[in-house]
Motif scaffolding. Structure first.
Motif, mmCIF file in Angstrom:
data_model
loop_
_atom_site.group_PDB
_atom_site.id
_atom_site.type_symbol
_atom_site.label_atom_id
_atom_site.label_comp_id
_atom_site.label_asym_id
_atom_site.label_seq_id
_atom_site.Cartn_x
_atom_site.Cartn_y
_atom_site.Cartn_z
ATOM 1 N N GLU A 1 38.926 -59.161 16.801
ATOM 2 C CA GLU A 1 39.467 -58.446 17.959
ATOM 3 C C GLU A 1 40.584 -57.483 17.560
ATOM 4 O O GLU A 1 40.551 -56.302 17.923
ATOM 5 N N LEU A 2 41.569 -57.968 16.831
ATOM 6 C CA LEU A 2 42.657 -57.095 16.396
ATOM 7 C C LEU A 2 42.234 -56.219 15.218
ATOM 8 O O LEU A 2 42.815 -55.152 15.001
ATOM 9 N N GLY A 3 41.282 -56.667 14.438
ATOM 10 C CA GLY A 3 40.736 -55.842 13.360
ATOM 11 C C GLY A 3 41.559 -55.794 12.091
ATOM 12 O O GLY A 3 41.449 -54.838 11.316
ATOM 13 N N PHE A 4 42.372 -56.810 11.829
ATOM 14 C CA PHE A 4 43.122 -56.822 10.574
ATOM 15 C C PHE A 4 42.173 -57.036 9.402
ATOM 16 O O PHE A 4 41.239 -57.841 9.466
ATOM 17 N N ALA A 5 42.435 -56.319 8.319
ATOM 18 C CA ALA A 5 41.593 -56.417 7.129
ATOM 19 C C ALA A 5 42.346 -55.853 5.936
ATOM 20 O O ALA A 5 43.359 -55.169 6.079
ATOM 21 N N GLY A 6 41.828 -56.128 4.752
ATOM 22 C CA GLY A 6 42.412 -55.582 3.545
ATOM 23 C C GLY A 6 42.167 -54.086 3.438
ATOM 24 O O GLY A 6 41.116 -53.585 3.833
ATOM 25 N N ASN A 7 43.159 -53.392 2.918
ATOM 26 C CA ASN A 7 43.034 -51.940 2.740
ATOM 27 C C ASN A 7 42.305 -51.670 1.421
ATOM 28 O O ASN A 7 42.915 -51.421 0.388
ATOM 29 N N VAL A 8 40.989 -51.709 1.480
ATOM 30 C CA VAL A 8 40.198 -51.539 0.266
ATOM 31 C C VAL A 8 40.186 -50.086 -0.194
ATOM 32 O O VAL A 8 39.924 -49.802 -1.367
ATOM 33 N N ASN A 9 40.479 -49.157 0.711
ATOM 34 C CA ASN A 9 40.432 -47.736 0.351
ATOM 35 C C ASN A 9 41.699 -47.250 -0.330
ATOM 36 O O ASN A 9 41.666 -46.274 -1.090
ATOM 37 N N ASP A 10 42.832 -47.908 -0.058
ATOM 38 C CA ASP A 10 44.099 -47.483 -0.662
ATOM 39 C C ASP A 10 44.981 -48.709 -0.863
ATOM 40 O O ASP A 10 46.028 -48.862 -0.246
ATOM 41 N N ARG B 1 46.428 -51.817 11.013
ATOM 42 C CA ARG B 1 45.578 -53.011 10.882
ATOM 43 C C ARG B 1 45.029 -53.173 9.467
ATOM 44 O O ARG B 1 44.026 -53.847 9.257
ATOM 45 N N ARG B 2 45.687 -52.563 8.497
ATOM 46 C CA ARG B 2 45.274 -52.667 7.105
ATOM 47 C C ARG B 2 46.466 -53.090 6.259
ATOM 48 O O ARG B 2 47.589 -52.630 6.485
ATOM 49 N N GLY B 3 46.215 -53.948 5.263
ATOM 50 C CA GLY B 3 47.305 -54.410 4.413
ATOM 51 C C GLY B 3 46.784 -55.003 3.131
ATOM 52 O O GLY B 3 45.608 -54.872 2.778
ATOM 53 N N ILE B 4 47.674 -55.666 2.416
ATOM 54 C CA ILE B 4 47.312 -56.412 1.216
ATOM 55 C C ILE B 4 47.434 -57.902 1.556
ATOM 56 O O ILE B 4 47.948 -58.259 2.620
ATOM 57 N N PRO B 5 46.953 -58.781 0.684
ATOM 58 C CA PRO B 5 46.925 -60.201 1.052
ATOM 59 C C PRO B 5 48.237 -60.761 1.574
ATOM 60 O O PRO B 5 48.251 -61.482 2.577
ATOM 61 N N ILE B 6 49.365 -60.425 0.947
ATOM 62 C CA ILE B 6 50.619 -61.074 1.338
ATOM 63 C C ILE B 6 51.106 -60.598 2.704
ATOM 64 O O ILE B 6 51.612 -61.393 3.506
ATOM 65 N N SER B 7 50.954 -59.319 3.013
ATOM 66 C CA SER B 7 51.400 -58.840 4.327
ATOM 67 C C SER B 7 50.480 -59.345 5.428
ATOM 68 O O SER B 7 50.946 -59.754 6.508
ATOM 69 N N ASP C 1 41.397 -66.740 2.336
ATOM 70 C CA ASP C 1 41.784 -65.442 1.798
ATOM 71 C C ASP C 1 42.123 -64.533 2.969
ATOM 72 O O ASP C 1 41.233 -64.144 3.738
ATOM 73 N N PRO C 2 43.399 -64.167 3.142
ATOM 74 C CA PRO C 2 43.774 -63.350 4.295
ATOM 75 C C PRO C 2 43.266 -61.909 4.204
ATOM 76 O O PRO C 2 43.337 -61.165 5.170
ATOM 77 N N PHE C 3 42.754 -61.540 3.053
ATOM 78 C CA PHE C 3 42.244 -60.182 2.872
ATOM 79 C C PHE C 3 40.943 -59.965 3.644
ATOM 80 O O PHE C 3 40.668 -58.865 4.107
ATOM 81 N N ASN C 4 40.162 -61.051 3.771
ATOM 82 C CA ASN C 4 38.877 -60.919 4.464
ATOM 83 C C ASN C 4 38.537 -62.083 5.383
ATOM 84 O O ASN C 4 37.481 -62.085 6.021
ATOM 85 N N GLY C 5 39.409 -63.081 5.444
ATOM 86 C CA GLY C 5 39.176 -64.196 6.352
ATOM 87 C C GLY C 5 38.252 -65.271 5.828
ATOM 88 O O GLY C 5 37.905 -66.207 6.564
ATOM 89 N N ARG C 6 37.845 -65.198 4.570
ATOM 90 C CA ARG C 6 36.922 -66.188 4.017
ATOM 91 C C ARG C 6 37.646 -67.471 3.645
ATOM 92 O O ARG C 6 38.715 -67.443 3.052
#
Length: 289
Positions: A83-92, A108-114, A153-158
């Motif tokens: 819903e919120l669409g948070f995900a890892g910023n794979v492009n940058d 809505r893009r970040g790295i694992p720790i943020s 893994d907070p980068f992708n929710g797995r």
């Protein structure tokens, strides 16, 4: 005779210092948000905290009081990642914005720790216990559930199995010789990270980003925070001194390097630092303008 009141607000570094001064009551999420003041000096950390709380309150309002832990976890993951669409910023991935929580909230893009810090905050609103894990190379989140602990893994929710975690550790174990009789058990790498450790990891990520970009001003701001956060980490004092020297601030640089040598006289780099300190003390002073 009364002293005049100080009317000006604290500097970003002073504000940060109040948040990280003591381990007890360490304001983790507020300290993380405050890092964004280096990128946006006009940032209001309290407004960002209110935004995070509003997201958490919206989630909490959807959960019945008798909801089980698995129901809460599924609702949290659906809300955060879909819903919120948070995900890892794979492009940058190496963009500094990925480390600033107010910008992660906006993009809505970040790295694992943020992403992990925001996820952990919302997990608390959902009635779940989540902690950050300073796993080598990739920050993780672990959740306490009635069936046991789950690692995500907070980068992708797995959700990560034990086998996947062991596989991620294998390169580190081989590099450091932690195999066979010297193998360290997986559990040691899954300890919950302390708040001070989390903020230090965020700052060191930014050190790498700003150093690669050649942004000395931003790098110094981050190094100032590291010295404030870890006052007894003398290598951080050394790094600040070397950076100050490169920026031509000779007296401040000499003070930092002298402190480093006083506490680490037998360090492998002590001779090189002594030579740099001597050069600073004998260098001609720049004229004042």
């Amino acid at each position: 005779m009364s002293l005049p009141l100080r009317l000006e607000p604290p500097s970003p570094l002073e504000y940060f210092g109040t948040l990280v001064a003591e381990d007890e009551g360490f304001a983790l999420i507020e300290a993380a948000v405050s890092l964004g003041q280096d990128a946006d000096p006009g940032l209001d950390p309290q407004a960002v905290l209110e935004e995070i709380d509003a997201l958490g309150a919206r989630l909490a309002g959807r959960l019945p009081a008798d909801a089980g832990a698995l129901h809460r976890l599924r609702a949290l993951n659906r809300y955060f990642f879909h819903e919120l669409g948070f995900a890892g910023n794979v492009n940058d991935y190496h963009d500094a914005d990925n480390s600033y929580l107010h910008r992660v909230l906006a993009t809505r893009r970040g790295i694992p720790i943020s992403l992990a810090l925001l996820y952990i905050e919302l997990a608390g609103h959902a009635g779940l216990t989540a902690r950050g894990v300073s796993f080598p190379g990739h920050f993780l989140v672990k959740l306490r559930l009635p069936q046991g602990e789950a690692v995500m893994d907070p980068f992708n929710g797995r959700s990560l199995s034990r086998e996947e975690l062991e596989e991620r550790l294998e390169p580190l174990r081989r590099r450091q010789g932690l195999v066979g009789d010297f193998e360290m058990p997986l559990g040691l790498f899954l300890q919950a990270a302390e708040p001070r450790e989390i903020i230090a990891r965020m700052l060191r990520n930014l050190v790498v980003v700003h150093r690669q970009a050649g942004d000395a001003a931003r790098l110094l701001a981050v190094q100032e925070r590291l010295v404030c956060l870890l006052p007894d980490a003398w290598d951080e004092r050394r790094e600040r001194g070397l950076l100050l020297a490169d920026l031509g601030r000779q007296d401040a640089a000499a003070a930092d390097l002298a402190v480093y040598l006083a506490h680490c006289p037998d360090a492998p780099d002590a001779p090189a630092i002594e030579a740099r300190l001597d050069a600073l003390r004998h260098a001609p002073r720049r004229p004042l303008h």
